[in-house]
Design a protein around this motif. Structure first.
Motif, PDB file in Angstrom:
ATOM      1  N   LEU A 256       0.842  -1.207   0.000  1.00  0.00           N
ATOM      2  CA  LEU A 256       0.000   0.000   0.000  1.00  0.00           C
ATOM      3  C   LEU A 256       0.875   1.255   0.000  1.00  0.00           C
ATOM      4  O   LEU A 256       0.546   2.245  -0.644  1.00  0.00           O
ATOM      5  N   CYS A 257       1.975   1.196   0.754  1.00  0.00           N
ATOM      6  CA  CYS A 257       2.878   2.355   0.768  1.00  0.00           C
ATOM      7  C   CYS A 257       3.461   2.587  -0.617  1.00  0.00           C
ATOM      8  O   CYS A 257       3.693   3.725  -1.028  1.00  0.00           O
ATOM      9  N   LEU A 258       3.687   1.474  -1.328  1.00  0.00           N
ATOM     10  CA  LEU A 258       4.181   1.601  -2.697  1.00  0.00           C
ATOM     11  C   LEU A 258       3.108   2.284  -3.558  1.00  0.00           C
ATOM     12  O   LEU A 258       3.408   3.177  -4.361  1.00  0.00           O
ATOM     13  N   ALA A 259       1.853   1.888  -3.346  1.00  0.00           N
ATOM     14  CA  ALA A 259       0.762   2.494  -4.113  1.00  0.00           C
ATOM     15  C   ALA A 259       0.689   3.994  -3.832  1.00  0.00           C
ATOM     16  O   ALA A 259       0.458   4.801  -4.741  1.00  0.00           O
ATOM     17  N   ARG A 260       0.911   4.384  -2.569  1.00  0.00           N
ATOM     18  CA  ARG A 260       0.923   5.818  -2.242  1.00  0.00           C
ATOM     19  C   ARG A 260       1.966   6.537  -3.088  1.00  0.00           C
ATOM     20  O   ARG A 260       1.726   7.614  -3.628  1.00  0.00           O
ATOM     21  N   ALA A 261       3.152   5.902  -3.154  1.00  0.00           N
ATOM     22  CA  ALA A 261       4.252   6.536  -3.880  1.00  0.00           C
ATOM     23  C   ALA A 261       3.905   6.647  -5.372  1.00  0.00           C
ATOM     24  O   ALA A 261       4.177   7.664  -6.016  1.00  0.00           O
ATOM     25  N   LEU A 262       3.281   5.586  -5.907  1.00  0.00           N
ATOM     26  CA  LEU A 262       2.942   5.593  -7.332  1.00  0.00           C
ATOM     27  C   LEU A 262       1.960   6.723  -7.644  1.00  0.00           C
ATOM     28  O   LEU A 262       2.003   7.319  -8.719  1.00  0.00           O
ATOM     29  N   LEU A 263       1.067   7.005  -6.676  1.00  0.00           N
ATOM     30  CA  LEU A 263       0.084   8.062  -6.918  1.00  0.00           C
ATOM     31  C   LEU A 263       0.744   9.428  -6.979  1.00  0.00           C
ATOM     32  O   LEU A 263       0.312  10.302  -7.717  1.00  0.00           O
ATOM     33  N   ARG A 264       1.785   9.601  -6.184  1.00  0.00           N
ATOM     34  CA  ARG A 264       2.338  10.963  -6.072  1.00  0.00           C
ATOM     35  C   ARG A 264       3.109  11.385  -7.307  1.00  0.00           C
ATOM     36  O   ARG A 264       3.210  12.566  -7.597  1.00  0.00           O
ATOM     37  N   LYS A 265       3.743  10.374  -7.979  1.00  0.00           N
ATOM     38  CA  LYS A 265       4.455  10.633  -9.236  1.00  0.00           C
ATOM     39  C   LYS A 265       5.446  11.786  -9.122  1.00  0.00           C
ATOM     40  O   LYS A 265       5.511  12.633  -9.997  1.00  0.00           O
ATOM     41  N   SER A 266       6.171  11.876  -8.010  1.00  0.00           N
ATOM     42  CA  SER A 266       7.119  12.987  -7.968  1.00  0.00           C
ATOM     43  C   SER A 266       8.438  12.535  -8.601  1.00  0.00           C
ATOM     44  O   SER A 266       8.675  11.346  -8.758  1.00  0.00           O
ATOM     45  N   ARG A 267       9.293  13.517  -8.922  1.00  0.00           N
ATOM     46  CA  ARG A 267      10.505  13.186  -9.676  1.00  0.00           C
ATOM     47  C   ARG A 267      11.581  12.563  -8.799  1.00  0.00           C
ATOM     48  O   ARG A 267      12.581  12.074  -9.305  1.00  0.00           O
ATOM     49  N   ILE A 268      11.421  12.661  -7.481  1.00  0.00           N
ATOM     50  CA  ILE A 268      12.446  12.084  -6.608  1.00  0.00           C
ATOM     51  C   ILE A 268      11.781  11.076  -5.687  1.00  0.00           C
ATOM     52  O   ILE A 268      10.806  11.402  -5.003  1.00  0.00           O
ATOM     53  N   LEU A 269      12.300   9.856  -5.682  1.00  0.00           N
ATOM     54  CA  LEU A 269      11.714   8.803  -4.841  1.00  0.00           C
ATOM     55  C   LEU A 269      12.784   8.300  -3.883  1.00  0.00           C
ATOM     56  O   LEU A 269      13.927   8.077  -4.281  1.00  0.00           O
ATOM     57  N   ILE A 270      12.400   8.165  -2.620  1.00  0.00           N
ATOM     58  CA  ILE A 270      13.348   7.608  -1.656  1.00  0.00           C
ATOM     59  C   ILE A 270      12.775   6.308  -1.110  1.00  0.00           C
ATOM     60  O   ILE A 270      11.632   6.279  -0.656  1.00  0.00           O
ATOM     61  N   LEU A 271      13.556   5.231  -1.176  1.00  0.00           N
ATOM     62  CA  LEU A 271      13.102   3.950  -0.626  1.00  0.00           C
ATOM     63  C   LEU A 271      13.900   3.709   0.641  1.00  0.00           C
ATOM     64  O   LEU A 271      15.117   3.558   0.579  1.00  0.00           O
ATOM     65  N   ASP A 272      13.224   3.650   1.789  1.00  0.00           N
ATOM     66  CA  ASP A 272      13.981   3.431   3.024  1.00  0.00           C
ATOM     67  C   ASP A 272      13.804   1.997   3.482  1.00  0.00           C
ATOM     68  O   ASP A 272      12.826   1.663   4.137  1.00  0.00           O
ATOM     69  N   GLU A 273      14.751   1.130   3.110  1.00  0.00           N
ATOM     70  CA  GLU A 273      14.722  -0.271   3.572  1.00  0.00           C
ATOM     71  C   GLU A 273      13.329  -0.836   3.394  1.00  0.00           C
ATOM     72  O   GLU A 273      12.833  -1.592   4.229  1.00  0.00           O
ATOM     73  N   ALA A 274      12.687  -0.430   2.298  1.00  0.00           N
ATOM     74  CA  ALA A 274      11.262  -0.709   2.193  1.00  0.00           C
ATOM     75  C   ALA A 274      10.977  -2.192   2.059  1.00  0.00           C
ATOM     76  O   ALA A 274       9.887  -2.640   2.341  1.00  0.00           O
ATOM     77  N   THR A 275      11.956  -2.963   1.621  1.00  0.00           N
ATOM     78  CA  THR A 275      11.639  -4.358   1.296  1.00  0.00           C
ATOM     79  C   THR A 275      11.984  -5.295   2.434  1.00  0.00           C
ATOM     80  O   THR A 275      12.035  -6.501   2.253  1.00  0.00           O
ATOM     81  N   ALA A 276      12.224  -4.751   3.611  1.00  0.00           N
ATOM     82  CA  ALA A 276      12.709  -5.606   4.693  1.00  0.00           C
ATOM     83  C   ALA A 276      11.690  -6.651   5.124  1.00  0.00           C
ATOM     84  O   ALA A 276      12.036  -7.783   5.393  1.00  0.00           O
ATOM     85  N   ALA A 277      10.403  -6.289   5.180  1.00  0.00           N
ATOM     86  CA  ALA A 277       9.442  -7.217   5.780  1.00  0.00           C
ATOM     87  C   ALA A 277       8.725  -8.063   4.740  1.00  0.00           C
ATOM     88  O   ALA A 277       7.682  -8.622   4.999  1.00  0.00           O
ATOM     89  N   VAL A 278       9.274  -8.102   3.525  1.00  0.00           N
ATOM     90  CA  VAL A 278       8.533  -8.723   2.436  1.00  0.00           C
ATOM     91  C   VAL A 278       9.248  -9.975   1.970  1.00  0.00           C
ATOM     92  O   VAL A 278      10.464 -10.038   1.980  1.00  0.00           O
ATOM     93  N   ASP A 279       8.476 -10.966   1.560  1.00  0.00           N
ATOM     94  CA  ASP A 279       9.148 -12.171   1.048  1.00  0.00           C
ATOM     95  C   ASP A 279       9.749 -11.878  -0.325  1.00  0.00           C
ATOM     96  O   ASP A 279       9.518 -10.825  -0.911  1.00  0.00           O
ATOM     97  N   LEU A 280      10.508 -12.818  -0.838  1.00  0.00           N
ATOM     98  CA  LEU A 280      11.268 -12.552  -2.060  1.00  0.00           C
ATOM     99  C   LEU A 280      10.364 -12.269  -3.249  1.00  0.00           C
ATOM    100  O   LEU A 280      10.658 -11.433  -4.090  1.00  0.00           O
ATOM    101  N   GLU A 281       9.217 -12.971  -3.269  1.00  0.00           N
ATOM    102  CA  GLU A 281       8.311 -12.794  -4.404  1.00  0.00           C
ATOM    103  C   GLU A 281       7.831 -11.348  -4.459  1.00  0.00           C
ATOM    104  O   GLU A 281       7.953 -10.668  -5.475  1.00  0.00           O
ATOM    105  N   THR A 282       7.307 -10.893  -3.317  1.00  0.00           N
ATOM    106  CA  THR A 282       6.804  -9.518  -3.262  1.00  0.00           C
ATOM    107  C   THR A 282       7.935  -8.539  -3.538  1.00  0.00           C
ATOM    108  O   THR A 282       7.763  -7.545  -4.236  1.00  0.00           O
ATOM    109  N   ASP A 283       9.096  -8.851  -2.973  1.00  0.00           N
ATOM    110  CA  ASP A 283      10.264  -7.995  -3.153  1.00  0.00           C
ATOM    111  C   ASP A 283      10.505  -7.797  -4.651  1.00  0.00           C
ATOM    112  O   ASP A 283      10.692  -6.682  -5.135  1.00  0.00           O
TER     113      ASP A 283
END
Length: 1528
Positions: free
Chosen positions: A1428-1455
């Motif tokens: 869902l946080c990824l979906a938030r980011a996709l909506l904003r469409k800003s030119r600069i994106l920061i990913l903060d360890e976003a994939t830590a809690a996700v399994d490899l498939e989702t990653d």
């Protein structure tokens, strides 16, 4: 005994009326020798057995040492014994001595000395008995005995003196001397018995305070409180019987019984009227969504009662019945005494009217008025003391019960109420019960007072009283109507409050996200709109109450008008005399109180009814089924599940279906599966947190549990790891090393004793997880459930934890371990792998066998695991790379936060005390290492509340309103006095028209003016209250918006160092006080003040002498009040400060329930809760007692006013008309109550105004930079997305070490940058700087050539996008979570959900985008939240994106999904990725390696691998090599 026998016994006349019928009356000597001796002695002999019992009961003499006071008491009694013997000797000497005469002494001269001698011996024994009684400091019965004795001897004393003066000589010298000696000794004994005999040790643990005697103890505290502000350490310990643990046990004992009975009743009711079962009801609700709302309403009503009810009150009654009965007894006595005063008043008036009456009669009446008043005060205070203690005990029992219930409550019940609502049960609802029990006896006392008053009034006015009564009866239905309406508003109000607190709670928990996304305005408007609704309801409520006030203030005037008018009109013979009028008025005054109280009482009982329902629903809710998990030691396997199906709710679809699982002791089992396949649910099922629809679970041995999101307590680091186990240094150090916490401890200011903030706020995510793991490892359980503990830590730390703790060679190698994991690299080392697909187990087996079987698992691996050709080589790499340097920089930034804390602490230590610079040094201040405390003790203003706070509130009310209200109330008071003066003038008509016909015109004028003045009062009060209501609602609005506005603009640092409970407390308790309590107490205070002034004015008017007394009384009054208010106010502050920990501990417990239950530590937490509540009680008890301390002194002053007004009326009897005397005394009788209220109100006002002070403290915190400045960036900025750091340095606060040391770099448009570094190297600080969560110390950051420090925060933050480390969701719809400002259309939202792979999931939900997200997003898995946080980011469409360890809690498939989406959708953007897993950044255009806040390497990954520097060694740890990279 007949009079003749007594006369023979005394040898003199027993009674003759002529003794009294003269100017100087006296009692016959015989009465003084018999009746007046027998009364006190009889009283004492009644109590002797009670005292002697404690002598007989205990064989060993108590070692309580002999105090000087005790020795003095015994010495005085011994002397008295000698006087009795001497008296006997005198008689014997006279009768049988050498000078004996033929006339023998009467028998009384033999019996009395003997009686006294025996009595003195008994008193000696009684005093010894008291000394031996445990915890007794003196005896009320002995004190009363001395008092009676002295009072009775006063008559003999004055008789002897008068005779001697009349004769000019003393006739019987020996007896005269002996009597005066013993009278002197009795006075001394009386004084001594009034002093409590406390040993210094006992004084330290001083007992609770009682009425007459132990006053000196509370006086101690009051004096201390006056000299300097009290602190928690000044509070005394509680008696065991007043402690939480004792109360809670008794309450629980009765509750179990009553609740069981209620459940039986409920089941029987269900059999008669079956209710739709819950599941089907929900289904119906869904279908009916579109249909009429009416049906919904009916369902709601039905739903309300679906729990066992009406058992709470009986439980309370059984628990506290003795306190109830005692207090009822005192209340009864006091009520009856209240009716003696009007009768005395009547006698007093007839005394002034009768010119032939003796003056001494007047003095007797004056003294009797005083005595009755004093007795009434004493009984009333005893009653209050008991009632308030009762109220507090009820609150304590309820709080403990709610806490206890929360530990065992099932998930169904838990889902029905959020954390906020549960905390509300503990705070608001328990407090309601407390308030009602204070006045519960009025339920029978009010009707009693009403009936007795009517009887007396009937005697005065005859049937005319019925007219007045009719008016009263008519008031009742009107009040009933108002009360039901008020109840409706109250319920609405509670709902809005709950809603508002829920949003506030989440807003404060997710405040970082709000700041990063610049979403504050959206949430602010949400809160403000709810607050607006709440205030609308409040306004309606205030209007209602002003209508009822109008009816009330009219009531007394209307009642007396009706009665007097009818009385005068019925027959011309009825003339209103002063006696009739003023006795009636003082009876009407007694009536006013019960009539005013009944509706208020009914209203508050109604409110408590709401609370009762809520409490019964919660406390009667289902518990977790204790038998879901069996503990049968006969099984071979450690964990066995036989075809189990599990669901979260009783009637819901099972989430886990047909699970069968056998795990041998000592094995390591991995559980893998895609996001949402039920891995965490499996853990919950094993913990017994889910409903078992079929099958069973058996677990052999104890459990330890590491949840996916670490739960950290607000305690020291060591306590978090020990978690209640005893501390063994060797084991502790082993665990610390294994969990890689050693280096962190070195960096923490106080090592293992560092205090961790609420929710572990001052640890990084990885550290929290390691602490959580260390807690499990230390606990030495048999079975370990590890829910993905390795996801939140860097890959090399993960490897270390696996090797040293979880894996085949770890600390836990001999234990059974069940590990949920997404890390493929660990799977080859586990004994068994369990693969979950959609809630079913699809395969079980060893890693190799599953790979060979080519099932779901091998596909899963082939897709995601890069083959590790050189497994062996990279393994060697891990063991060579020393772990020290990996974690050694971990906590640079936490350390600096901590240091800043220290510097601010020294500033805060100068507590601003007004009246003294007294600063309490805490005992352990010297031992506490600097930086050990993260969370400041809540600051507490001390000393007097500043006048500016009152002004602040008045300003919020508005000056116009305030002055209008004051003027209106003043005119009302004038009308009241005018009415009574008119009445006193009216009563004089009786004398003027004596024996003449009373003219009708005169009669009509009298009645008319009297009525008009009464109605005017009511109308004026109505007007005043209405204006005040408007003003106070607007004040509430202003104050709340200021607070909210400021809290949202406060820098992040504030939230890191302030427990959320403290901020919530401002929004809950303090705002509640400002909304409801302050306007109330302000109004009462004004009315009381004017009332007291009016009374004094009238008394002075009647008896001008009285002015002499006013000054000394006012001075005493002022001092008593100042003394008291200082203590009371500080006790109230201590109360609110010691209350916060109760709620924050409760909140913490509720959020960590599964952990507490897994470790089976419920009892320890119950204990802790009891201790916390006890700490709070320690300041509540003295507060109650200090109120009684004050009330006794005040009532005494009021009684003196009555006494003096009566006395002066007697003195100036000839010059006064009876009307004025009646007026003055009936006013004076009222003044006691008003005085009491005045002090109560001024202290209550001062206590409540503290809320304004606390709120304004938070409205003045310094803000971060402006949200929007004049310098605004272009509309499309940043259109390229270039980033430039120019010599950028940053520190967390002024005066601390730098966290980033001069970072300089250029990042071109749409570059993909990976940022790596050990924990604490400054990766997150870098993102915080981009968003200006922390401001630069030096240097600049340019985005597309705009210096970000020059533009507003919202302009900056809304143009950048971040996918944060912890996915935070807010309760509300999915739509609100994605797009709180409603900027995007539904199509855009669905597009974003599709790209973030959530479309299928959301489309499958019944409500789609309107799906309600639970508090904190608990009804979504962590992976889904991340998407869902990824979906938030996709909506904003800003030119600069920061990913903060976003994939830590996700399994490899989702990653993989996330990575692909980002590559595709953000191809044109500049992307900065802070990575844990190096795999995810190997395709970056460049990689920035940070170390200790500096950039050490910055180049493309391939170049960095060739350099063989920092990056190379990290890649080697992660098993990435050059060949592998090139194949990537």
């Amino acid at each position: 005994m007949s009079a003749a026998a007594l006369e023979e016994y005394c040898g003199s006349v027993f009674w003759n009326a002529s003794y009294l019928d003269r100017e100087d009356p006296d009692l016959p000597i015989c009465v003084e020798q018999t009746v007046l001796v027998w009364i006190p002695l009889g009283f004492l002999w009644l109590f002797v057995p009670h005292h002697l019992m404690s002598l007989c009961r205990r064989t060993r003499v108590n070692t309580k040492h002999l105090t000087k006071l005790y020795l003095c008491k015994q010495f005085v009694v011994a002397l008295l014994f000698l006087t009795a013997i001497a008296a006997l000797a005198v008689t014997l000497g006279e009768d049988f001595g050498p000078t004996s005469s033929t006339v023998k002494n009467a028998p009384v001269y033999y019996t009395n000395p003997v009686l006294f001698a025996v009595t003195w011996i008994l008193v000696l024994l009684c005093q010894e008995g008291v000394r031996r009684r445990e915890g007794a400091v003196d005896s009320a019965s002995l004190f009363l005995f001395w008092l009676l004795l002295v009072l009775c001897d006063v008559f003999t004393f004055q008789t002897l003196i008068r005779d001697a003066l009349k004769l000019g000589e003393v006739s019987d010298i020996p007896r005269f001397c002996l009597f005066h000696i013993s009278f002197g000794l009795e006075l001394v004994a009386l004084v001594l018995s009034a002093i409590a005999d406390i040993t210094p040790e006992a004084r330290d643990r001083a007992k609770r305070v009682f009425l007459i005697q132990n006053r000196c103890i509370i006086s101690d505290m009051v004096v201390t409180g006056y000299k300097r502000p009290l602190v928690q350490e000044d509070m005394w310990d509680l008696n065991e019987k007043d402690g939480t643990s004792y109360l809670s046990q008794r309450f629980q004992h009765h509750m179990d019984f009553e609740l069981a009975a209620a459940r039986v009743r409920y089941l029987n009711k269900l059999k008669k009227h079956p209710v739709i079962s819950k599941g089907s009801r929900d289904a119906l609700m869904m279908e009916d969504k579109g249909k009429s709302t009416e049906k919904k309403k009916k369902k709601k009503e039905k739903k309300e009662e679906d729990y066992p009810n009406s058992w709470l009150l009986s439980t309370m009654y059984k628990t506290f019945k003795w306190l109830l009965i005692e207090s009822a007894f005192f209340k009864l006595l006091q009520d009856l005494l209240a009716f003696v005063s009007p009768q005395l008043l009547k006698l007093m008036i007839s005394f002034t009217q009768n010119p032939n009456s003796f003056v001494w009669e007047g003095y007797v009446y004056a003294v009797l008025l005083l005595l009755v008043a004093i007795l009434q005060s004493l009984f009333l205070q005893q009653y209050f003391q008991r009632c308030f203690v009762l109220g507090m005990k009820v609150r304590t029992a309820l709080m403990a019960a709610v806490y206890k219930k929360a530990l065992v409550v099932s998930n169904d019940t838990r889902k029905e109420s959020t954390v906020g609502e549960t905390v509300n049960l503990m705070s608001a609802d328990a407090q309601r019960f407390n308030d009602v029990t204070n006045f519960i006896h009025l339920l029978w006392s009010c009707p009693l007072q009403i009936i007795v008053s009517i009887v007396f009034l009937w005697l005065e006015l005859g049937p005319s009283v019925l007219a007045g009564l009719l008016v009263m009866v008519l008031m009742v239905p009107i009040n009933g109507l108002l009360a039901t309406q008020a109840r409706k508003y109250q319920v609405q109000n509670m709902n809005f409050k709950d809603k508002r607190m829920k949003i506030m709670n989440e807003l404060l928990n997710g405040v970082k996200i709000l700041k990063l996304f610049a979403w504050e305005p959206s949430f602010q408007s949400q809160v403000e709109s709810i607050r607006g609704e709440e205030l609308k309801v409040m306004k309606k409520f205030a209007y209602l109450s002003s209508v009822s006030t109008f009816i009330f203030s009219c009531a007394p005037a209307l009642v007396s008008l009706a009665s007097f008018a009818v009385f005068v009109l019925v027959s011309p013979d009825n003339i209103l005399t002063a006696e009739k009028a003023f006795t009636s008025i003082s009876l009407f005054n007694i009536l006013r109180f019960p009539l005013a109280m009944l509706p208020m009482l009914i209203a508050s009982i109604v409110q408590t009814g709401v609370s009762k329902k809520r409490l019964e629903k919660f406390l009667g809710g289902e518990d977790l089924e204790p038998d879901v998990v069996r503990h049968d030691p006969s099984f071979d396997s450690a964990v066995s599940v036989r075809n189990g199906s599990f669901s979260w709710e009783r009637d819901a679809e099972p989430l886990l279906k047909d699970v069968s699982l056998d795990i041998e002791p000592g094995r390591l089992v991995a559980v893998v599966g895609a996001v949402g396949s039920g891995k965490s649910s499996l853990m919950s099922a094993l913990l017994g947190e889910m409903h078992c629809t079929e099958g069973f679970i058996n677990i052999k041995g104890s459990l330890a549990f590491v949840p996916q999101q670490a739960w950290i307590q607000n305690a020291t680091l060591r306590d978090n790891i020990l978690f209640g186990s005893p501390h063994e240094e060797k084991r502790f150090q082993e665990v610390i090393q294994a969990c890689a916490l050693g280096p962190d401890l070195k960096l923490l200011a106080a090592g293992e004793l560092t205090e961790i903030g609420e929710k572990g706020i001052n640890l990084s995510g990885g550290q929290k997880q390691r602490v959580s793991l260390a807690r499990a490892a230390y606990s030495q359980a048999d079975i370990y459930l590890l829910d993905d503990p390795l996801s939140a830590v860097d890959s090399h730390v993960g490897k270390h934890l696996f090797d040293k703790v979880i894996g085949p060679n770890g600390v836990l190698k001999h234990k059974t371990r069940i590990l949920v994991t997404h890390g493929v690299s660990f799977l080859p080392y586990v004994d068994e792998v369990v693969v979950l697909v959609d809630g079913k187990i699809s395969e079980i087996g060893s890693y190799n066998s599953l790979r060979a079987s080519k099932g779901a698992f091998s596909e899963f691996l082939d897709t995601y695991a890069k083959e590790q050709n050189n497994q062996t080589e990279s393994d060697k790499g891990i063991y060579n790379s020393p772990l020290e340097d990996t974690v050694s920089f971990t906590l640079k930034r936490e350390n600096s936060i901590r240091r800043s804390q220290r510097s601010s602490r020294s500033e805060k230590a100068q507590v601003n005390t007004n009246n003294s610079q007294y600063i309490k040094k805490s005992e352990d201040a010297n031992e506490t290492k600097a930086g050990q405390k993260l969370i400041e003790k809540e600051t507490m203003e001390t000393g007097q509340v500043k006048f500016s706070v009152y002004l602040q509130y008045l300003r919020a009310l508005g000056w116009g309103y305030t002055s209008m209200v004051f003027i209106i109330y003043f005119i009302q008071n004038v009308a009241f006095i005018g009415q009574n003066l008119w009445l006193s003038d009216w009563t004089n008509d009786a004398a003027d028209y004596y024996n003449q016909t009373y003219p009708n015109w005169k009669r009509d004028t009298r009645v008319g003016v009297f009525g008009a003045l009464g109605i005017a009062q009511g109308f004026l009060v109505f007007l005043g209250t209405l204006l005040l209501a408007n003003a106070s609602v607007s004040a509430s609005r202003i104050i709340h918006s200021r607070l909210l506005n400021n809290i949202l603009r406060v820098p992040m640092v504030f939230f890191d160092t302030t427990p959320i409970g403290r901020v919530v407390n401002r929004f809950a308790k303090d705002i509640f006080t400002i909304d409801e309590a302050i306007p109330q107490s302000f109004r009462s205070w004004l009315l009381c003040l004017l009332g007291v002034l009016g009374t004094l004015f009238v008394i002075c008017l009647a008896t001008p002498f009285f002015t002499i007394i006013i000054l000394p009384l006012a001075v005493i009054y002022f001092f008593v009040q100042r003394f008291y208010v200082a203590t009371s106010r500080q006790l109230r502050r201590l109360d609110s400060v010691s209350r916060s920990p109760i709620y924050s501990h409760f909140g913490e417990t509720v959020s960590g329930l599964s952990v507490i239950r897994a470790y089976r530590h419920q009892d320890r937490f119950l204990k802790h809760n009891e201790v916390t509540i006890d700490e709070n009680l320690k300041s509540v008890y003295p507060w109650i007692v200090s109120n009684r301390w004050l009330a006794i002194r005040l009532e005494f002053l009021g009684n003196l006013v009555v006494f003096f007004s009566a006395l002066f009326a007697v003195i100036s009897k000839d010059s006064l008309d009876s009307g004025l005397v009646g007026l003055a005394i009936s006013y004076a009788l009222n003044v006691t109550q008003t005085l009491n209220w005045l002090v109560r109100m001024s202290s209550e006002l001062e206590t409540n105004i503290v809320a304004v002070e606390r709120v304004s403290e938070y409205t003045e915190i310094e803000n971060e930079a402006k949200w929007i400045t004049d310098c605004r960036p272009p509309e499309k900025w940043p259109d390229e997305g270039r980033l430039q750091f120019i010599d950028y340095k940053v520190r967390y606060r002024p005066g601390l070490d730098l966290v980033l040391h001069g970072i300089t770099c250029n990042i071109a448009s749409s570059e993909k940058i990976g940022i790596v570094g050990r924990t604490g190297a400054g990766k997150s600080s870098l993102t915080n700087c981009l968003f200006r969560i922390i401001e630069a110390a030096e240097g600049r950051i340019l985005i597309d050539d705009v210096d970000i420090s020059t533009i507003g925060l919202h302009d900056l933050r809304s143009r950048l996008t971040i996918i944060p480390q912890d996915p935070v969701l807010f309760s509300g719809t999915l739509r609100m979570n994605l797009d709180p400002f409603d900027k995007f259309s539904d199509e855009e939202l669905w597009k974003a959900l599709e790209l973030s792979h959530l479309k299928d999931y959301v489309a499958g939900l019944q409500e789609g985008l309107q799906h309600e997200v639970a508090e904190g997003g608990e009804n979504l898995s962590v992976g889904q939240r991340q998407l869902l946080c990824l979906a938030r980011a996709l909506l904003r469409k800003s030119r600069i994106l920061i990913l903060d360890e976003a994939t830590a809690a996700v399994d490899l498939e989702t990653d993989n999904l996330i990575q692909n989406t980002i590559r595709k959708e953000f191809a044109h953007c500049t992307v900065l990725t802070i990575a844990h897993r190096l795999h995810s950044i190997m395709d970056s255009s460049r990689v920035m390696v940070l170390d200790a806040g500096k950039i050490v390497e910055f180049d493309s990954p391939s170049n960095l691998l060739e350099c063989r520097g920092y990056f190379y060694s990290m890649a080697k740890d992660a098993g990435i090599t050059q060949e592998e990279f090139s194949s990537l």
